[in-house]
Design a protein around this motif. Sequence first.
Motif, short mmCIF file in Angstrom:
data_model
loop_
_atom_site.label_atom_id
_atom_site.label_comp_id
_atom_site.label_asym_id
_atom_site.label_seq_id
_atom_site.Cartn_x
_atom_site.Cartn_y
_atom_site.Cartn_z
N SER A 184 9.59 -12.59 -0.12
CA SER A 184 8.95 -11.31 0.19
C SER A 184 9.28 -10.94 1.63
CB SER A 184 7.43 -11.42 0.11
OG SER A 184 7.02 -11.83 -1.15
N THR A 206 5.56 -4.97 4.92
CA THR A 206 5.48 -3.87 3.94
C THR A 206 4.37 -2.88 4.34
OG1 THR A 206 6.26 -5.41 2.27
CG2 THR A 206 5.33 -3.35 1.46
N ASP A 207 3.22 -3.42 4.76
CA ASP A 207 2.13 -2.53 5.22
C ASP A 207 2.58 -1.71 6.43
OD1 ASP A 207 0.31 -3.38 3.33
OD2 ASP A 207 -0.41 -5.04 4.58
N LEU A 252 10.91 0.66 1.79
CA LEU A 252 10.23 -0.63 1.53
C LEU A 252 11.20 -1.76 1.20
CD1 LEU A 252 6.98 0.37 -0.40
CD2 LEU A 252 7.39 0.15 2.05
N CYS A 277 8.58 3.00 -6.98
CA CYS A 277 7.39 2.34 -6.42
C CYS A 277 6.63 1.47 -7.42
CB CYS A 277 6.41 3.32 -5.77
SG CYS A 277 7.09 4.09 -4.31
N ARG A 313 3.27 -3.35 -5.47
CA ARG A 313 2.83 -4.34 -4.49
C ARG A 313 2.69 -5.72 -5.13
NH1 ARG A 313 1.15 -2.64 0.46
NH2 ARG A 313 1.92 -4.72 0.97
N GLN A 356 -5.42 -11.68 -6.10
CA GLN A 356 -4.04 -11.31 -5.78
C GLN A 356 -3.08 -12.50 -5.67
OE1 GLN A 356 -3.39 -9.74 -1.89
NE2 GLN A 356 -4.76 -11.20 -0.92
N ASN A 386 0.69 -11.74 -9.03
CA ASN A 386 0.76 -10.37 -9.48
C ASN A 386 0.62 -10.34 -11.00
OD1 ASN A 386 2.79 -8.38 -10.74
ND2 ASN A 386 2.36 -7.49 -8.74
#
Length: 402
Positions: A41, A47-48, A71, A110, A151, A210, A213
Amino acid sequence: MSLYVKKFGGSSVANAERVFNVANIIVEDYKKGNDVIVVVSAQGDTTDDLIAKAREINPKGASKREMDVLLTAGEQISISLLAMAIEKLGYPVISLLGWQAGFNTDSNHCIARIKNINTERMKNELDKKKIIIVAGFQGIDKYDDLTTLGRGGSDTSAVAIAAAMKADRCQIYTDVDGVYTSDPRKVKFAKKLDEITYDEMLELATLGAQVLNNRSVEMAKKHNVELEVLSSLEKKPGTIVKEKVKMEKILIRGVAKDMDVSIISVIGLKDNPGIAFKLFNALAQNKIEVDMILQSVGRDGTKDISFSVKRSESENAMRTIDSFRENLEFESIKCSNNVAKVSIVGAGMESHPGVASKMFEALYDNQINIQMISTSEIKISVIIDEKYADKALTVVHDKFFG
Ligand code: ADP
Ligand code: ASP
Ligand code: MG
């Protein structure tokens, strides 16, 4: 010789020291003669941070296509850095972006779904004895446009590779040492699980845990890929996610909370047949997913209907209903964002009628009011005021596991 697929989340590669830590874990298995494909990742909160940058340019929301271009850059940084660390340790390695690794997706920017993986390039690189580092969370659509998987999508990238390459192991390394009975950062007495079924993990993930996923669990179940969730920082066994586990006498497997919830109430609807159909059909046509639904008893020829949606969808849902105002005939609509959903999950609860009342008792003992309830064979969810979410998580957890 085995093929290992290893996925490392953002916190596991957050800085140079962590990148080298991960490089060492990879090399350890490679040195034993195994093939290793790694999915990473973006580092830390990258990413935020990228999303925040996009909001600076366009607070109302940039196009989803351009968001994906932005992203995917996060994972491009982490794969190259990890590959450089492995080069430095003296081992053959190659980093690949999603499209180079053959990830073909639909065009739903997305939140794209993987259609297939063309494994040729990865197979060629393994033949050359290279360690492969793949950018998670991304692919390419039929127009050659970049896409992202939603996400937390790197978990799905890893499972997809494990399925397509028929890997012997799929290991999801993260910042906790396995799947717990609840979020170990929020619930002090959360216990680590040795094993959990795909179905239970899927519910927990969908209801807010979380650690995995939910799409990745769905895919693992479909292709029967056994997952191991383990720590990248401590060397110890993690949690195995698989089809069947040795059932101990356990009613529930875990407790989860989800803050991404809003309640929309449509007040004073005509109490006629077809009203619910019209309302939810309008929402469905706008692709708004509705979770829980509550209808009041009719009075004076009118009734109220409340339902929950993802918080990010609440404005869209309000707009949709408002645009049907004439057709639907109601007095007012109200949206409440300060709610949370707390859920218990367990395959064992099906045949035990006392489970729901035990959950409600824990909330009552702590004066937490329930606004909505929904149940299925293996889960019970309640909507409560968001300010009690962490407390509810703990008291419900401790009622069952304390
Ligand atoms: P990564 O960056 O490795 O993908 P995530 O932040 O997505 O990691 O997921 C790991 C986090 O999930 C943990 O730090 C933990 O706080 C949270 N979590 C929530 N529910 C659970 C659970 N039931 N078991 C373990 N971790 C959980
Ligand atoms: N970097 C992406 C995210 O933060 C994907 C992932 O971490 O799995 O959502
Ligand atoms: Mg994650």
